[in-house]
Design a protein around this motif. Structure first.
Motif, PDB file in Angstrom:
ATOM      1  N   ASP A 171     -17.903   3.890  -3.283  1.00  0.00           N
ATOM      2  CA  ASP A 171     -16.797   2.925  -3.259  1.00  0.00           C
ATOM      3  C   ASP A 171     -16.540   2.451  -1.841  1.00  0.00           C
ATOM      4  O   ASP A 171     -16.524   1.240  -1.553  1.00  0.00           O
ATOM      5  N   ASN A 187     -17.336  -1.100   0.041  1.00  0.00           N
ATOM      6  CA  ASN A 187     -16.208  -1.850   0.601  1.00  0.00           C
ATOM      7  C   ASN A 187     -16.542  -2.396   1.981  1.00  0.00           C
ATOM      8  O   ASN A 187     -16.292  -3.563   2.285  1.00  0.00           O
ATOM      9  N   ARG A 231      -7.740   5.086  -1.485  1.00  0.00           N
ATOM     10  CA  ARG A 231      -7.859   5.576  -2.860  1.00  0.00           C
ATOM     11  C   ARG A 231      -9.007   6.579  -3.027  1.00  0.00           C
ATOM     12  O   ARG A 231      -8.790   7.687  -3.524  1.00  0.00           O
ATOM     13  N   ASP A 261      -9.424  -5.743   3.338  1.00  0.00           N
ATOM     14  CA  ASP A 261     -10.213  -4.904   2.427  1.00  0.00           C
ATOM     15  C   ASP A 261     -10.060  -3.423   2.764  1.00  0.00           C
ATOM     16  O   ASP A 261     -10.121  -2.553   1.888  1.00  0.00           O
ATOM     17  N   GLN A 303      -7.629  -1.731   3.515  1.00  0.00           N
ATOM     18  CA  GLN A 303      -6.488  -1.067   2.886  1.00  0.00           C
ATOM     19  C   GLN A 303      -6.941  -0.238   1.683  1.00  0.00           C
ATOM     20  O   GLN A 303      -6.320   0.752   1.331  1.00  0.00           O
ATOM     21  N   GLU A 304      -8.075  -0.635   1.070  1.00  0.00           N
ATOM     22  CA  GLU A 304      -8.585   0.054  -0.117  1.00  0.00           C
ATOM     23  C   GLU A 304      -9.345   1.327   0.233  1.00  0.00           C
ATOM     24  O   GLU A 304      -9.923   1.959  -0.655  1.00  0.00           O
ATOM     25  N   ASP A 305      -9.360   1.704   1.507  1.00  0.00           N
ATOM     26  CA  ASP A 305     -10.089   2.910   1.904  1.00  0.00           C
ATOM     27  C   ASP A 305      -9.384   4.203   1.503  1.00  0.00           C
ATOM     28  O   ASP A 305      -9.977   5.278   1.517  1.00  0.00           O
ATOM     29  N   SER A 351       0.822  -1.218   0.000  1.00  0.00           N
ATOM     30  CA  SER A 351       0.000   0.000   0.000  1.00  0.00           C
ATOM     31  C   SER A 351       0.854   1.266   0.000  1.00  0.00           C
ATOM     32  O   SER A 351       0.355   2.356   0.274  1.00  0.00           O
TER      33      SER A 351
END
Length: 465
Positions: A310, A314, A331, A325, A327-329, A28
């Motif tokens: 998004d 998630n 972007r 999951d 970790q995608e917060d 990340s």
């Protein structure tokens, strides 16, 4: 003495290293390296807290703090390049601390997990980001106040259904968006309050068996309160959702504003002249002046709004507590911050540079029978029930359309065809500026009311600073 290597700091129970593609997939650093200052802040506070509960001696604390400063210098000068194999900013900084201090550096993670560490970094980062956006939003609000003052005497058609409705002061128009954006400011403030919570000390999910002093780190890091529940803390992304909602609403408002101004720039309307610096031309047609700054603002709203969905999507099915999951917060949030930031940088001087074209606006005030309601209320004042006046004036409008006339063209005899109450003073009603000033109810478009709003707005902006 135990040896420390460049292997992942969690690798003890594994017999092999992650596949290369897994390293690329799971890292990340392309996002969370932005947290390095906040990660160092959290490590300094954590080290001082460990010292306060006797897990670091005075000498050990001094060494750790000194090396954390060195690491910050290495990052800012570019001599410290993060390694993808270490996945994220947290592991890279901790690994570097261990490289420089050995076992002492390895003590920094006592009582701490990456779960509460990233939550701490992220909240510190968001507090800074929200404050910076609000500082720019205040300047934008001041610009709208200035435009309202500048254009208070300019009369434009107001619209419903994109049809001519009633005349309004252009200053009233600018103030309409001032109030919308003040609500956006409040929404950012609410997001800041939700963010301003200390997560450090929650551990991986259940707290710690060590006597960690969470109030100590709260005070050092400048958080308003300490989180109440460790399970909630490491799984919580509500503060990011709240920020994304505030950012989305802000972008919705900028998109609506842009849409109005794009329409007003067209040859069919020609109400305003946007500044050249925020327009572009055509590669083929030399006559074109395209309001690209406004169009791009309108277009960029969709990216921020989709970012809210998004993150909502998630987390909607994630069990407690931490899942990768999350970790995608970053972007959607980082994209929203960057978008709101540049939109404010563009819109503020763009709006300041717009010039109203009163000579082009004036013919539009003669279209659409803008003063029909004023005529109906003229009859109301003389005692005619409103529903009756509504039908009377509707019939007059129909007559004018058939005869290709405006209200100003009608003789007193023609007025009398529809009601005997009309007198010569009906001509005094037929002034757009007078019609604006007659709407002096609280919050109306009368120039006296616009001036009052401006003064209230100035006080509000003072309180925001």
């Amino acid at each position: 003495m135990q040896q420390f290597s460049n292997k992942a700091l969690w690798s003890g129970r594994f017999s092999s290293s992650p596949a290369e593609i897994m390293l690329q997939f799971s890292q990340s650093l392309d996002y969370d390296w932005l947290f390095y200052k906040h990660d160092l802040m959290g490590s300094r506070a954590h080290a001082k807290m460990l010292h306060s509960i006797n897990f670091f001696s005075d000498e050990e604390l001094a060494k750790v703090l000194n090396v954390l400063d060195e690491i910050e210098d290495e990052i800012t000068t570019g001599t410290f390049q993060p390694k993808i194999a270490l996945e994220d900013v947290h592991m890279n900084i901790e690994s570097r601390l261990i490289e420089k201090l050995g076992p002492l550096g390895a003590k920094i993670h006592t009582g701490r997990s990456r779960n509460d560490q990233v939550a701490t970094d992220y909240r510190l980062y968001m507090k800074d980001a929200i404050k910076k956006l609000q500082e720019k939003l205040i300047i934008f609000l001041e610009t709208l106040l200035n435009k309202a003052q500048e254009d208070i005497n300019v009369v434009i058609p107001g619209f419903t259904h994109l049809q001519h409705a009633q005349p309004v002061s252009m200053g009233h128009y600018w103030m309409a968006y001032f109030w919308k954006f003040t609500r956006d400011f409040k929404r950012f403030s609410n997001a800041y309050t939700t963010t301003d919570v200390n997560p450090l000390g929650s551990g991986a999910l259940a707290g710690s068996t060590l006597p960690l002093d969470r109030e100590f780190t709260r005070n050092l890091l400048g958080f308003a309160v300490t989180s109440e529940n460790s399970l909630d803390t490491v799984s919580d992304r509500d503060y990011l959702l709240e920020f994304l909602f505030a950012a989305s609403t802000f972008m919705l408002n900028t998109s609506r504003l842009s849409e109005d101004l794009i329409i007003w720039c067209t040859s069919e309307f020609d109400f305003i002249e946007p500044p050249d610096a925020f327009c572009t031309g055509s590669s083929m047609m030399p006559n074109k002046k395209n309001p690209d700054g406004l169009e791009l603002t309108r277009g960029k709203a969709s990216g921020v709004i989709s970012g809210l969905y998004d993150l909502m999507t998630n987390i909607k099915g994630l069990p407690l507590t931490y899942n990768r999951d999350l970790q995608e917060d970053k972007r959607p949030v980082f994209h929203a911050i960057a978008t709101v930031d540049i939109v404010l940088d563009v819109l503020t001087p763009l709006i300041a540079g717009i010039k109203a074209k009163e000579d082009k606006i004036k013919p539009h005030l003669e279209k659409g029978f803008l003063l029909a309601t004023d005529i109906a209320e003229y009859l109301v004042i003389k005692g005619v029930p409103f529903r009756e006046t509504h039908e009377i004036v509707g019939n007059i409008v129909q007559y004018c359309v058939q005869q290709n006339k405006n209200f100003e063209d009608l003789t007193l005899e023609e007025w009398h065809q529809y009601h005997s109450t009309f007198e010569a003073d009906i001509k005094e009603i037929l002034s757009p500026l007078a019609a604006v000033d007659r709407r002096s109810t609280f919050g109306g478009t009368a120039r006296s009311e616009v001036a009052r709003q401006i003064e209230v707005g100035k006080e509000m902006v003072k309180d925001m600073k």
